[in-house]
Design an enzyme around this catalytic site. Structure first.
Site, short mmCIF file in Angstrom:
data_model
loop_
_atom_site.label_atom_id
_atom_site.label_comp_id
_atom_site.label_asym_id
_atom_site.label_seq_id
_atom_site.Cartn_x
_atom_site.Cartn_y
_atom_site.Cartn_z
N THR A 92 28.67 86.03 53.26
CA THR A 92 28.43 86.96 53.93
C THR A 92 27.64 87.61 54.43
O THR A 92 27.32 88.06 52.89
CB THR A 92 29.98 88.28 53.91
OG1 THR A 92 31.35 87.53 54.46
CG2 THR A 92 30.14 89.09 55.20
N LYS A 113 30.17 96.26 49.88
CA LYS A 113 28.90 95.37 51.02
C LYS A 113 28.79 95.49 51.74
O LYS A 113 27.97 95.50 52.41
CB LYS A 113 28.47 93.95 49.74
CG LYS A 113 27.93 93.18 50.32
CD LYS A 113 27.96 92.26 49.91
CE LYS A 113 28.60 91.26 50.36
NZ LYS A 113 28.75 89.51 50.71
N LYS A 163 32.74 88.85 62.02
CA LYS A 163 33.05 88.79 60.44
C LYS A 163 33.09 90.42 59.63
O LYS A 163 33.80 90.93 59.34
CB LYS A 163 32.28 88.10 59.43
CG LYS A 163 32.87 89.10 57.70
CD LYS A 163 33.69 87.44 57.36
CE LYS A 163 33.47 88.35 56.21
NZ LYS A 163 35.36 88.12 55.88
N LEU A 202 27.61 82.06 48.83
CA LEU A 202 26.56 82.56 47.59
C LEU A 202 26.74 84.54 48.72
O LEU A 202 27.12 85.13 49.56
CB LEU A 202 25.15 82.15 48.76
CG LEU A 202 24.42 81.15 48.34
CD1 LEU A 202 22.90 81.13 48.71
CD2 LEU A 202 24.65 80.87 46.94
N PRO A 203 26.56 85.03 47.07
CA PRO A 203 27.28 86.58 46.61
C PRO A 203 26.33 87.52 49.01
O PRO A 203 27.44 87.76 49.61
CB PRO A 203 26.06 87.26 46.02
CG PRO A 203 26.53 86.00 45.08
CD PRO A 203 25.83 85.15 46.26
P1 NAD Z 1 31.12 85.24 43.21
O1 NAD Z 1 30.13 86.05 42.98
O2 NAD Z 1 32.63 84.50 42.57
O3 NAD Z 1 30.19 83.41 43.82
C1 NAD Z 1 29.10 83.03 44.46
C2 NAD Z 1 28.04 82.41 43.80
O4 NAD Z 1 27.22 81.72 43.97
C3 NAD Z 1 27.79 82.58 41.67
O5 NAD Z 1 29.00 81.28 41.26
C4 NAD Z 1 26.73 82.63 41.74
O6 NAD Z 1 26.40 81.75 40.54
C5 NAD Z 1 26.44 81.85 43.10
N1 NAD Z 1 25.07 81.94 43.72
C6 NAD Z 1 23.64 83.23 43.58
N2 NAD Z 1 22.78 82.56 44.61
C7 NAD Z 1 22.41 81.17 44.43
C8 NAD Z 1 21.66 80.35 44.62
N3 NAD Z 1 20.72 80.84 44.60
N4 NAD Z 1 21.68 79.11 44.36
C9 NAD Z 1 23.01 78.43 43.71
N5 NAD Z 1 23.95 79.34 43.33
C10 NAD Z 1 23.89 81.11 43.79
O7 NAD Z 1 30.87 84.94 44.84
P2 NAD Z 1 32.63 84.98 46.69
O8 NAD Z 1 33.65 85.40 46.27
O9 NAD Z 1 32.66 82.83 46.01
O10 NAD Z 1 31.71 85.57 47.54
C11 NAD Z 1 30.67 84.21 48.60
C12 NAD Z 1 30.57 85.34 49.56
O11 NAD Z 1 31.94 85.37 50.85
C13 NAD Z 1 30.19 86.36 49.34
O12 NAD Z 1 29.58 86.92 50.88
C14 NAD Z 1 31.07 87.01 50.18
O13 NAD Z 1 30.86 88.87 50.25
C15 NAD Z 1 32.35 86.68 51.42
N6 NAD Z 1 33.68 86.22 50.53
C16 NAD Z 1 34.52 85.88 49.70
C17 NAD Z 1 35.71 86.31 49.52
C18 NAD Z 1 36.84 86.55 48.24
O14 NAD Z 1 37.87 87.05 48.42
N7 NAD Z 1 35.47 86.74 47.04
C19 NAD Z 1 36.95 86.80 50.48
C20 NAD Z 1 35.94 85.91 52.46
C21 NAD Z 1 34.00 86.37 52.03
#
Ligand code: NAD
Length: 296
Positions: free
Chosen positions: A97, A247, A172, A66-67
């Site tokens: 994260t 963030k 991380k 999740l975000p």
């Molecule tokens: P994203 O915003 O693409 O996806 C998050 C999803 O979670 C969204 O589809 C949202 O609708 C869903 N969501 C939010 N609350 C919810 C709930 N209560 N129940 C169900 N679904 C819910 O984000 P992402 O890029 O996939 O990143 C996810 C995590 O991974 C973050 O914490 C980010 O910091 C970390 N991360 C991202 C990357 C990257 O390159 N994108 C790399 C490493 C770590």
């Protein structure tokens, strides 16, 4: 693996991770609050549930991606949260994260119900998520990690056990704080060199075999046209978003305050990425910091 897994959060990272778990033979019950994300998941052959609770029914493992902290709190805690219904012995792996303090609070609530929990944030980005080569940075009991290992191996290549609950998040944040600072100073060096008429490509090639070398010079160079495959060479599209870096730097500064540690460069970098976001580049790759620090 024949495990039944509930996968919550099907965004940029979660969707390919859930697909990789399904490829290992697991039964995946997926859920996302966004109907668009659910449709995409169905198109890719995942079974999509109507709610997080429905996804978790009969699952031995819950993985969440999740975000931010508040999303993880709302998924697990409170009367409507998953922890209120998960049977004892369920394994929860949160790969988002988030703040170390948040995951520790959720892990305490989980332990009170006999639910096992790990924080397992990842490095490797969307490319690593799709290729199944993520690095998992894990906090929690060693025995819980051993139970989770086959699931993590279905989505990644490297697994580091950093310590107790929250330690995965702290590690991380350390990595991403270093990355954010290094990217910003690389952009600054390229701006300085080009201001003196140097060729950014030759300057980068020299730095890449000298002591200024880093992932920012060699793989994700912030100057457009230096590396064909870098986000900078496609208008800073894709990659790791500026606002995600912002963030993570905020979380690092917060974690430093909590421990009485000093992170002056991390704090400065957080402000630089905040300015980059305010300039309208929040959704672009974080290497777009080059635009803030001087670009052609
Ligand atoms: P994203 O915003 O693409 O996806 C998050 C999803 O979670 C969204 O589809 C949202 O609708 C869903 N969501 C939010 N609350 C919810 C709930 N209560 N129940 C169900 N679904 C819910 O984000 P992402 O890029 O996939 O990143 C996810 C995590 O991974 C973050 O914490 C980010 O910091 C970390 N991360 C991202 C990357 C990257 O390159 N994108 C790399 C490493 C770590």
């Amino acid at each position: 693996m024949s495990t039944t897994i509930a996968f919550i959060g099907l965004g940029q990272m979660g969707l390919p991770m859930a697909c990789n778990l399904q490829k290992t033979g697991c039964t995946v019950h997926a859920f996302d609050l966004s109907s668009q994300a659910c449709t995409k998941a169905r198109e890719l052959g995942l079974g999509v549930a109507a709610s997080a609770r429905e996804a978790a029914e009969g699952a031995a493992v819950v993985v969440s991606m999740l975000p931010a902290s508040r999303h993880v709190e709302s998924l697990y805690l409170g009367d409507d949260g998953l922890l209120a219904v998960l049977p004892a012995g369920t394994l929860v792996i949160d790969s988002s994260t988030i703040a170390p303090a948040t995951v520790q609070a959720v892990a305490r609530a989980a332990a009170a119900r006999g639910v096992l929990m790990l924080d397992a944030p990842v490095s490797g980005g969307t490319v690593g998520a799709a290729a199944g080569t993520l690095t998992f940075i894990v906090g929690g009991p060693a025995s819980t990690l051993e139970a989770a290992r086959p699931v993590l191996q279905g989505m990644g290549k490297n697994i580091f056990h950093m310590g107790d609950s929250g330690a995965g998040q702290v590690a991380k944040l350390c990595n991403n704080m270093a990355l954010g600072v290094i990217m910003a100073v690389t952009a600054e060096a390229l701006a300085l060199g080009t201001a003196h008429g140097l060729d950014a490509k030759v300057l980068s090639q020299m730095m890449a075999v000298s002591t200024g070398r880093s992932w920012a010079t060699e793989v994700c160079n912030p100057w457009p046209g230096v590396l064909d495959n870098a986000p900078a060479s496609r208008g800073y599209g894709g990659g790791f978003g500026n606002d995600l870096m912002l963030k993570d730097l905020g979380l690092a500064v917060e974690a430093a305050l909590g421990a009485g540690a000093a992170v002056p460069l991390g704090e400065l970098a957080r402000n630089l990425y905040a300015l980059n976001s305010r300039a309208g580049r929040g959704q672009l790759d974080f290497s777009s910091i080059q635009q803030l620090l001087g670009a052609k």
